[in-house]
Structure formats: structure tokens, C-alpha cells
Write an enzyme that holds these catalytic residues in place. Structure first.
Site, PDB file in Angstrom:
ATOM      1  N   THR A 170       0.839  -1.203   0.000  1.00  0.00           N
ATOM      2  CA  THR A 170       0.000   0.000   0.000  1.00  0.00           C
ATOM      3  C   THR A 170       0.874   1.253   0.000  1.00  0.00           C
ATOM      4  OG1 THR A 170      -1.749  -1.167   1.158  1.00  0.00           O
ATOM      5  CG2 THR A 170      -1.785   1.246   1.316  1.00  0.00           C
ATOM      6  N   ALA A 249      -2.227  -2.861  13.427  1.00  0.00           N
ATOM      7  CA  ALA A 249      -3.006  -2.572  12.213  1.00  0.00           C
ATOM      8  C   ALA A 249      -4.284  -3.416  12.161  1.00  0.00           C
ATOM      9  CB  ALA A 249      -2.153  -2.827  10.980  1.00  0.00           C
ATOM     10  N   GLY A 346     -31.294  -3.508  -5.208  1.00  0.00           N
ATOM     11  CA  GLY A 346     -31.554  -4.059  -6.546  1.00  0.00           C
ATOM     12  C   GLY A 346     -30.490  -3.588  -7.529  1.00  0.00           C
ATOM     13  N   GLU A 370      -3.459  -8.119   5.802  1.00  0.00           N
ATOM     14  CA  GLU A 370      -3.275  -8.195   7.267  1.00  0.00           C
ATOM     15  C   GLU A 370      -3.624  -9.582   7.795  1.00  0.00           C
ATOM     16  OE1 GLU A 370      -2.036  -6.017   9.184  1.00  0.00           O
ATOM     17  OE2 GLU A 370      -2.193  -4.105   8.143  1.00  0.00           O
ATOM     18  N   GLY A 371      -3.393 -10.598   6.968  1.00  0.00           N
ATOM     19  CA  GLY A 371      -3.730 -11.966   7.334  1.00  0.00           C
ATOM     20  C   GLY A 371      -5.093 -12.317   6.774  1.00  0.00           C
TER      21      GLY A 371
HETATM   22  P1  TGC Z   1       5.453 -18.247  14.322  1.00  0.00           P
HETATM   23  O1  TGC Z   1       6.555 -19.254  14.427  1.00  0.00           O
HETATM   24  O2  TGC Z   1       4.114 -18.571  14.851  1.00  0.00           O
HETATM   25  O3  TGC Z   1       5.922 -16.878  15.007  1.00  0.00           O
HETATM   26  C1  TGC Z   1       7.221 -16.328  14.807  1.00  0.00           C
HETATM   27  C2  TGC Z   1       7.519 -15.449  16.019  1.00  0.00           C
HETATM   28  O4  TGC Z   1       6.577 -14.374  16.061  1.00  0.00           O
HETATM   29  C3  TGC Z   1       5.810 -14.456  17.295  1.00  0.00           C
HETATM   30  N1  TGC Z   1       4.439 -14.091  16.932  1.00  0.00           N
HETATM   31  C4  TGC Z   1       3.917 -12.895  17.250  1.00  0.00           C
HETATM   32  N2  TGC Z   1       4.420 -11.867  17.947  1.00  0.00           N
HETATM   33  C5  TGC Z   1       3.641 -10.778  18.080  1.00  0.00           C
HETATM   34  N3  TGC Z   1       2.412 -10.707  17.546  1.00  0.00           N
HETATM   35  C6  TGC Z   1       1.881 -11.709  16.825  1.00  0.00           C
HETATM   36  N4  TGC Z   1       0.675 -11.591  16.264  1.00  0.00           N
HETATM   37  C7  TGC Z   1       2.640 -12.883  16.653  1.00  0.00           C
HETATM   38  N5  TGC Z   1       2.436 -14.062  15.999  1.00  0.00           N
HETATM   39  C8  TGC Z   1       3.558 -14.779  16.198  1.00  0.00           C
HETATM   40  C9  TGC Z   1       5.951 -15.888  17.763  1.00  0.00           C
HETATM   41  O5  TGC Z   1       5.764 -15.986  19.145  1.00  0.00           O
HETATM   42  C10 TGC Z   1       7.379 -16.172  17.356  1.00  0.00           C
HETATM   43  O6  TGC Z   1       8.231 -15.510  18.277  1.00  0.00           O
HETATM   44  P2  TGC Z   1       9.650 -16.126  18.675  1.00  0.00           P
HETATM   45  O7  TGC Z   1      10.206 -15.171  19.688  1.00  0.00           O
HETATM   46  O8  TGC Z   1       9.364 -17.503  19.218  1.00  0.00           O
HETATM   47  O9  TGC Z   1      10.474 -16.191  17.422  1.00  0.00           O
HETATM   48  O10 TGC Z   1       5.353 -17.801  12.808  1.00  0.00           O
HETATM   49  P3  TGC Z   1       4.984 -18.646  11.514  1.00  0.00           P
HETATM   50  O11 TGC Z   1       6.151 -18.524  10.577  1.00  0.00           O
HETATM   51  O12 TGC Z   1       4.507 -20.026  11.881  1.00  0.00           O
HETATM   52  O13 TGC Z   1       3.790 -17.812  10.849  1.00  0.00           O
HETATM   53  C11 TGC Z   1       2.601 -17.659  11.441  1.00  0.00           C
HETATM   54  C12 TGC Z   1       2.084 -16.232  11.176  1.00  0.00           C
HETATM   55  C13 TGC Z   1       1.572 -15.699  12.476  1.00  0.00           C
HETATM   56  C14 TGC Z   1       3.207 -15.348  10.688  1.00  0.00           C
HETATM   57  C15 TGC Z   1       1.023 -16.237  10.131  1.00  0.00           C
HETATM   58  O14 TGC Z   1      -0.029 -16.886  10.695  1.00  0.00           O
HETATM   59  C16 TGC Z   1       0.500 -14.878   9.747  1.00  0.00           C
HETATM   60  O15 TGC Z   1       0.037 -14.034  10.525  1.00  0.00           O
HETATM   61  N6  TGC Z   1       0.448 -14.668   8.440  1.00  0.00           N
HETATM   62  C17 TGC Z   1      -0.202 -13.501   7.882  1.00  0.00           C
HETATM   63  C18 TGC Z   1       0.773 -12.554   7.279  1.00  0.00           C
HETATM   64  C19 TGC Z   1       0.186 -11.168   7.269  1.00  0.00           C
HETATM   65  O16 TGC Z   1      -0.717 -10.814   7.983  1.00  0.00           O
HETATM   66  N7  TGC Z   1       0.754 -10.321   6.441  1.00  0.00           N
HETATM   67  C20 TGC Z   1       0.306  -8.935   6.394  1.00  0.00           C
HETATM   68  C21 TGC Z   1       1.226  -8.100   5.559  1.00  0.00           C
HETATM   69  S1  TGC Z   1       1.042  -6.359   5.838  1.00  0.00           S
HETATM   70  C22 TGC Z   1      -0.429  -5.971   5.142  1.00  0.00           C
HETATM   71  O17 TGC Z   1      -1.185  -6.773   4.702  1.00  0.00           O
HETATM   72  C23 TGC Z   1      -0.751  -4.539   5.146  1.00  0.00           C
HETATM   73  S2  TGC Z   1      -2.224  -4.099   4.419  1.00  0.00           S
HETATM   74  C24 TGC Z   1      -2.248  -2.527   4.946  1.00  0.00           C
HETATM   75  C25 TGC Z   1      -3.392  -1.711   4.553  1.00  0.00           C
HETATM   76  O18 TGC Z   1      -3.430  -1.239   3.379  1.00  0.00           O
HETATM   77  O19 TGC Z   1      -4.276  -1.425   5.434  1.00  0.00           O
HETATM   78  P1  FAD Z   2      -1.344 -16.614  -0.032  1.00  0.00           P
HETATM   79  O1  FAD Z   2      -0.532 -16.607   1.206  1.00  0.00           O
HETATM   80  O2  FAD Z   2      -0.720 -17.191  -1.277  1.00  0.00           O
HETATM   81  O3  FAD Z   2      -2.705 -17.373   0.269  1.00  0.00           O
HETATM   82  C1  FAD Z   2      -3.566 -17.850  -0.760  1.00  0.00           C
HETATM   83  C2  FAD Z   2      -4.676 -18.667  -0.106  1.00  0.00           C
HETATM   84  O4  FAD Z   2      -4.100 -19.786   0.584  1.00  0.00           O
HETATM   85  C3  FAD Z   2      -5.464 -17.865   0.943  1.00  0.00           C
HETATM   86  O5  FAD Z   2      -6.813 -18.215   0.884  1.00  0.00           O
HETATM   87  C4  FAD Z   2      -4.873 -18.345   2.260  1.00  0.00           C
HETATM   88  O6  FAD Z   2      -5.784 -18.231   3.350  1.00  0.00           O
HETATM   89  C5  FAD Z   2      -4.559 -19.796   1.938  1.00  0.00           C
HETATM   90  N1  FAD Z   2      -3.495 -20.334   2.811  1.00  0.00           N
HETATM   91  C6  FAD Z   2      -2.193 -19.941   2.904  1.00  0.00           C
HETATM   92  N2  FAD Z   2      -1.549 -20.652   3.835  1.00  0.00           N
HETATM   93  C7  FAD Z   2      -2.455 -21.514   4.352  1.00  0.00           C
HETATM   94  C8  FAD Z   2      -2.409 -22.506   5.387  1.00  0.00           C
HETATM   95  N3  FAD Z   2      -1.289 -22.753   6.102  1.00  0.00           N
HETATM   96  N4  FAD Z   2      -3.537 -23.207   5.647  1.00  0.00           N
HETATM   97  C9  FAD Z   2      -4.694 -22.949   4.960  1.00  0.00           C
HETATM   98  N5  FAD Z   2      -4.802 -22.023   3.995  1.00  0.00           N
HETATM   99  C10 FAD Z   2      -3.703 -21.311   3.702  1.00  0.00           C
HETATM  100  N6  FAD Z   2       1.471  -6.589   2.353  1.00  0.00           N
HETATM  101  C11 FAD Z   2       2.442  -5.818   2.924  1.00  0.00           C
HETATM  102  O7  FAD Z   2       3.466  -6.321   3.369  1.00  0.00           O
HETATM  103  N7  FAD Z   2       2.292  -4.458   2.992  1.00  0.00           N
HETATM  104  C12 FAD Z   2       1.209  -3.820   2.499  1.00  0.00           C
HETATM  105  O8  FAD Z   2       1.107  -2.586   2.590  1.00  0.00           O
HETATM  106  C13 FAD Z   2       0.183  -4.608   1.875  1.00  0.00           C
HETATM  107  N8  FAD Z   2      -0.898  -3.990   1.303  1.00  0.00           N
HETATM  108  C14 FAD Z   2      -1.799  -4.743   0.581  1.00  0.00           C
HETATM  109  C15 FAD Z   2      -2.800  -4.092  -0.156  1.00  0.00           C
HETATM  110  C16 FAD Z   2      -3.693  -4.840  -0.920  1.00  0.00           C
HETATM  111  C17 FAD Z   2      -4.727  -4.133  -1.740  1.00  0.00           C
HETATM  112  C18 FAD Z   2      -3.625  -6.255  -0.908  1.00  0.00           C
HETATM  113  C19 FAD Z   2      -4.612  -7.075  -1.694  1.00  0.00           C
HETATM  114  C20 FAD Z   2      -2.630  -6.901  -0.194  1.00  0.00           C
HETATM  115  C21 FAD Z   2      -1.691  -6.158   0.544  1.00  0.00           C
HETATM  116  N9  FAD Z   2      -0.622  -6.772   1.221  1.00  0.00           N
HETATM  117  C22 FAD Z   2       0.362  -6.013   1.834  1.00  0.00           C
HETATM  118  C23 FAD Z   2      -0.410  -8.207   1.086  1.00  0.00           C
HETATM  119  C24 FAD Z   2      -1.313  -9.072   1.973  1.00  0.00           C
HETATM  120  O9  FAD Z   2      -0.928  -9.002   3.311  1.00  0.00           O
HETATM  121  C25 FAD Z   2      -1.245 -10.510   1.440  1.00  0.00           C
HETATM  122  O10 FAD Z   2      -1.946 -10.509   0.212  1.00  0.00           O
HETATM  123  C26 FAD Z   2      -1.844 -11.509   2.410  1.00  0.00           C
HETATM  124  O11 FAD Z   2      -1.036 -11.637   3.575  1.00  0.00           O
HETATM  125  C27 FAD Z   2      -2.031 -12.907   1.770  1.00  0.00           C
HETATM  126  O12 FAD Z   2      -0.908 -13.287   1.065  1.00  0.00           O
HETATM  127  P2  FAD Z   2      -1.044 -13.822  -0.457  1.00  0.00           P
HETATM  128  O13 FAD Z   2      -1.864 -12.846  -1.207  1.00  0.00           O
HETATM  129  O14 FAD Z   2       0.327 -14.101  -0.936  1.00  0.00           O
HETATM  130  O15 FAD Z   2      -1.892 -15.143  -0.351  1.00  0.00           O
END
Ligand code: TGC
Ligand code: FAD
Length: 391
Positions: A170, A249, A346, A370-371
């Protein structure tokens, strides 16, 4: 009877808010009506971002409201932050996205993990909207599993060298500052502040989105970018760094989507009173009433969840799993309400004269970023059972 022109507060949650909360909410509410609502459909249709709103949001205090005043923030609590997000997203998720990224994903890590010099150098300009920030975690090959990231930051003694790329970022095309997460030579995740103009750094836009069309999304590409030593975030290493930013966030999104949902609900309620079929307003049919009653129930539950989460956050005891549950529930609530509201309108539901289709398309991104919806379910599942179903 619910007046569709009044703030939706069926369970008198306003009684729980302070006068300061209400003043802040009302100020953002009025600004959204004045500055966002009249222009946002045009921007969405034209796939352009209303960049001039950034400085206005800075002036309003919408960036980093929870950051202390000494660094340019407003020193407000987390319920204030939530209310700001709610009102911004009533306008459009693109506007809330900008405020989420700037506040929770750029200012928060600099404040929480940065040096005193970094805080003084970056935070006041970010707070005022004089600088725009981006957050680089997601990569082309790593979205839900950021731990697999391939972007590398290598210590070259006099400087660091950054190589790799980030995707779906973003505001990347206009960002002055990007907080980027990369792995060092010990495979540890580090945070680094990348600045516009650094040689080898580019941020191309991703075009042709059908969702968040009034938001800029792009890549971050690093080709041997020389990073000065003073740009590394000194006080964090490991994946928990970016995940702590996401907690903030995701919390804001749990509030924000209530704004999108209420905008859809209010639009549908008003339309249902005005639209006549079979010689009666469609609001008089039981099936329309079922939709509206269920919408208001779900909005109310989401408001209570967000408010209670805000209290926990103010006490610094909100857990990541509680935040995941609220983000997941409230985004699904909003997307369902957008879909039901569109049906009440509609055919009129698909045109830009009404905000519903725009919110509905935006929420398709909000349910993914954001997940994803399913990732948050797995976080809940892990918290409930102690069993990790990610892998
Ligand atoms: P895992 O092994 O579970 O965790 C690694 C380390 O991180 C700690 N941890 C956390 N700490 C703080 N807050 C949390 N929510 C935490 N979740 C996990 C955990 O304790 C561990 O710590 P340590 O000290 O033992 O090393 O990690 P994993 O590799 O198995 O992955 C699991 C995880 C949580 C990363 C995955 O479930 C996840 O959340 N995936 C989603 C990724 C995501 O949300 N990406 C977002 C990108 S930014 C974005 O989308 C911005 S959009 C912005 C906009 O336009 O509004
Ligand atoms: P993938 O991880 O490839 O997932 C694809 C599908 O597989 C999903 O349905 C998912 O739920 C499923 N899946 C994945 N793993 C598993 C599992 N273990 N078990 C079951 N199902 C699973 N990111 C940033 O870093 N910064 C930003 O500012 C940002 N802004 C964004 C703005 C927009 C408009 C969009 C669309 C995305 C943005 N993102 C940003 C990225 C966003 O966080 C990712 O798109 C999101 O985390 C999902 O990753 P992916 O799209 O690669 O999907």
C-alpha cells in the site's frame, strides 16, 4: 425507529465513550462527509488515489494518534485510534488503509524499535503527513508465510546492502519512507528504513485492481541498495517485529470495517423506505426487514467486540489471538452486510451513485490483507487447541 441519518449506536456504546472520544470521532466524521464522500467515487472509478487528503489527515491528527506528542503524535488511547479508523473507513477503505499503514505499520515500528535519532527524524513529518510511509513484508513468493521471506540485508561493515522485492505494498509508489523487513546473514528478520531516492530502489505501481481502486498499491524492488547503518531499526530482530506491527493494524481494521458496514446499512435502510414496489415501500416486506434486523444485530456485536478489545489494548493485555478473532469476525460481518445491502438496492446497488458496491469490492482486499480470513481462523484454532495447523 432507527434514523438512518444518525450515528448507529443501538446498544448505547456512546455512554462508554469519553467526551474526548466523541469529539475526535465527530471531527473525523465531519471531515469524511466534507472531504472524502464528495470525491471518492470518482477516484474509485478512475482508479486514482486522492493524494491531497494525506496532508489534511495529518492536520486532523489521523496519523499515529497513539504516538506521544513529543514525536508529533497526539498521545491518545487505542479507542480513539479505533474510532478514527471507523470514521475513515466509512468514507472508503483506501483512506483508512493509508492511515493504518502510516500509523501502525510505519510510525509504530519506528517508535517501538527505532533509535532516538530515527524517532526525531521521521515521526513528526509522518504525523503531519509531510512524509508518506509504506510497509514491506509480503513478497511475490511469501504472503501468509512471511517467515519464508527471501529479501536479504547483508552487513558490509560501513553500510548494509539490501536485495530482493516486496509485493502488494500500500502506497509504495508515493512513499518517501518504507519500513522493510529482510533477513540478515544469520537468517534473522531485521527491520530497515528505506528512503525514496536511494540508488537501486524502485516502487512500480500494480494496476488494474478491481478492489481498493482509490488506493495505490505497488512493489518495492531493491537492487543492491546501499543502506546507511543508521537506518536499521536497532531494537528488534525476528519475525515478531513485523507481527507486532500487524497486531496494531489488525486492531484498527476491526474498528475500521464497522464504518464501511454502517455506511452500507444506512444507505440500504434509507433506500428501503423510499423505494416502492407492489404499492408499498420495500422496507415493509418481511424479507427486507430480516436483512436489516440481522445487519443491525451484527453491527452491534462488532461494535461491542471492538470496544472491549480497545479496553484490553488500553490496558496492554489484548492478545494477538483476540485481535485475530476481532479482525476476522468484523471484516466478514462488513462484507456480508455490503452484499445484503446491495441486494436491497436491486440494480441501483451496482452503480457509483451509492457507496455499497465500492465498499463491497474494497472489503475483498480487507478480508485478504493483514492476514487472510483463513489464517486468522488458524490463529484462533491454535490458541484454542494448542495445535499448529499452519504446517
Ligand atoms: P510463528 O513461528 O508462529 O511466530 C514467529 C515469532 O513471532 C511471534 N508471533 C507474534 N508476535 C507478536 N504478535 C503476533 N501476532 C505474533 N504471531 C507470532 C511468535 O511468538 C514467534 O516468536 P519467537 O520469539 O518464538 O520467534 O510464525 P509462523 O512462521 O509459523 O507464521 C505464522 C504467522 C503468524 C506469521 C502467520 O499466521 C501470519 O500471521 N500470516 C499472515 C501474514 C500477514 O498478515 N501479512 C500482512 C502483511 S502487511 C499488510 O497486509 C498490510 S495491508 C495494509 C493496509 O493497506 O491497510
Ligand atoms: P497466499 O498466502 O498465497 O494465500 C492464498 C490462499 O491460501 C489464501 O486463501 C490463504 O488463506 C490460503 N493459505 C495460505 N496458507 C495456508 C495454510 N497454512 N492453511 C490454509 N490455507 C492457507 N502486504 C504488505 O506487506 N504491505 C502492504 O502494505 C500490503 N498492502 C496490501 C494491499 C492490498 C490491496 C492487498 C490485496 C494486499 C496487501 N498486502 C500487503 C499483502 C497481503 O498481506 C497478502 O496478500 C496476504 O497476507 C495474503 O498473502 P497472499 O496474497 O500471498 O496469499
Amino acid at each position: 425507529m432507527i434514523n438512518e441519518n444518525e450515528y448507529i449506536d443501538y446498544f448505547s456504546i456512546d455512554e462508554l465513550l469519553t467526551e474526548e472520544h466523541k469529539l475526535i470521532r465527530n471531527a473525523i466524521h465531519d471531515w469524511v462527509n466534507r472531504s472524502v464522500k464528495p470525491i471518492i467515487d470518482k477516484h474509485c472509478q478512475e482508479h486514482s488515489f486522492p493524494q491531497h487528503l494525506i496532508s489534511e489527515m495529518g492536520e486532523l491528527g489521523a496519523f499515529g494518534p497513539f504516538i506521544p506528542e513529543k514525536y508529533g503524535g497526539s498521545g491518545l488511547d487505542h479507542i480513539s485510534y479505533g474510532l478514527i479508523m471507523q470514521e475513515l473507513e466509512r468514507g472508503d477503505s483506501a483512506i483508512r488503509s493509508t492511515a493504518s499503514v502510516q500509523s501502525s505499520l510505519v510510525m509504530y515500528p519506528i517508535f517501538e524499535f527505532g533509535s532516538e535519532e530515527q524517532k526525531n527524524r521521521f515521526l513528526p513529518d509522518l504525523a503531519k503527513g509531510k512524509k508518506t510511509g509504506a510497509f514491506g513484508l509480503t513478497e511475490p513468493n511469501h504472503g501468509s508465510d512471511p517467515g519464508g521471506m527471501e529479501t536479504q540485508i547483508i552487513d558490509k561493515k560501513s553500510h548494509y546492502l539490501l536485495n530482493g522485492s516486496k509485493m502488494w505494498i500500500t502506497n509504495s509508489p508515493i512513499a518517501d519512507v518504507a519500513v522493510v523487513w529482510a533477513k540478515d546473514e544469520n537468517n534473522k528478520v531485521r527491520g530497515v528504513i528505506v528512503e525514496k531516492g536511494m540508488k537501486g530502489f524502485s516502487a512500480p505501481e500494480i494496476k488494474n485492481k478491481w478492489s481498493l481502486r482509490a488506493s495505490l498499491t505497488g512493489e518495492l524492488v531493491f537492487d543492491n541498495v546501499v543502506i546507511p547503518k543508521e537506518n536499521i531499526l536497532p531494537n528488534i530482530s525476528g519475525l515478531k517485529g513485523p507481527l507486532m506491527c500487524l497486531n496494531s493494524a489488525r486492531y484498527g481494521i476491526a474498528w475500521g470495517v464497522i464504518g464501511a458496514a454502517t455506511d452500507c446499512f444506512q444507505t440500504a435502510l434509507q433506500y428501503s423506505k423510499e423505494r416502492t414496489q407492489f404499492n408499498k415501500p420495500i422496507a415493509s416486506f418481511q424479507l427486507t426487514q430480516k436483512k436489516l434486523a440481522e445487519m443491525l444485530t451484527e453491527i452491534t456485536k462488532a461494535q461491542l467486540l471492538a470496544y472491549r478489545l480497545g479496553e484490553l489494548k488500553n490496558k496492554n493485555i489484548a492478545t494477538p489471538a483476540q485481535i485475530s478473532m476481532a479482525k476476522r469476525n468484523n471484516v466478514k460481518m462488513a462484507i456480508d452486510i455490503a452484499r445484503e445491502s446491495r441486494q436491497i438496492l436491486g440494480a441501483m446497488g451496482i452503480v457509483g451513485d451509492y457507496p455499497i458496491m465500492r465498499h463491497m469490492m474494497n472489503l475483498e482486499s480487507v478480508i485478504t490483507y493483514e492476514g487472510t480470513h483463513d489464517i486468522h481462523l488458524l490463529i484462533s484454532g491454535f490458541d484454542i487447541t494448542g495445535e499448529n495447523a499452519f504446517i
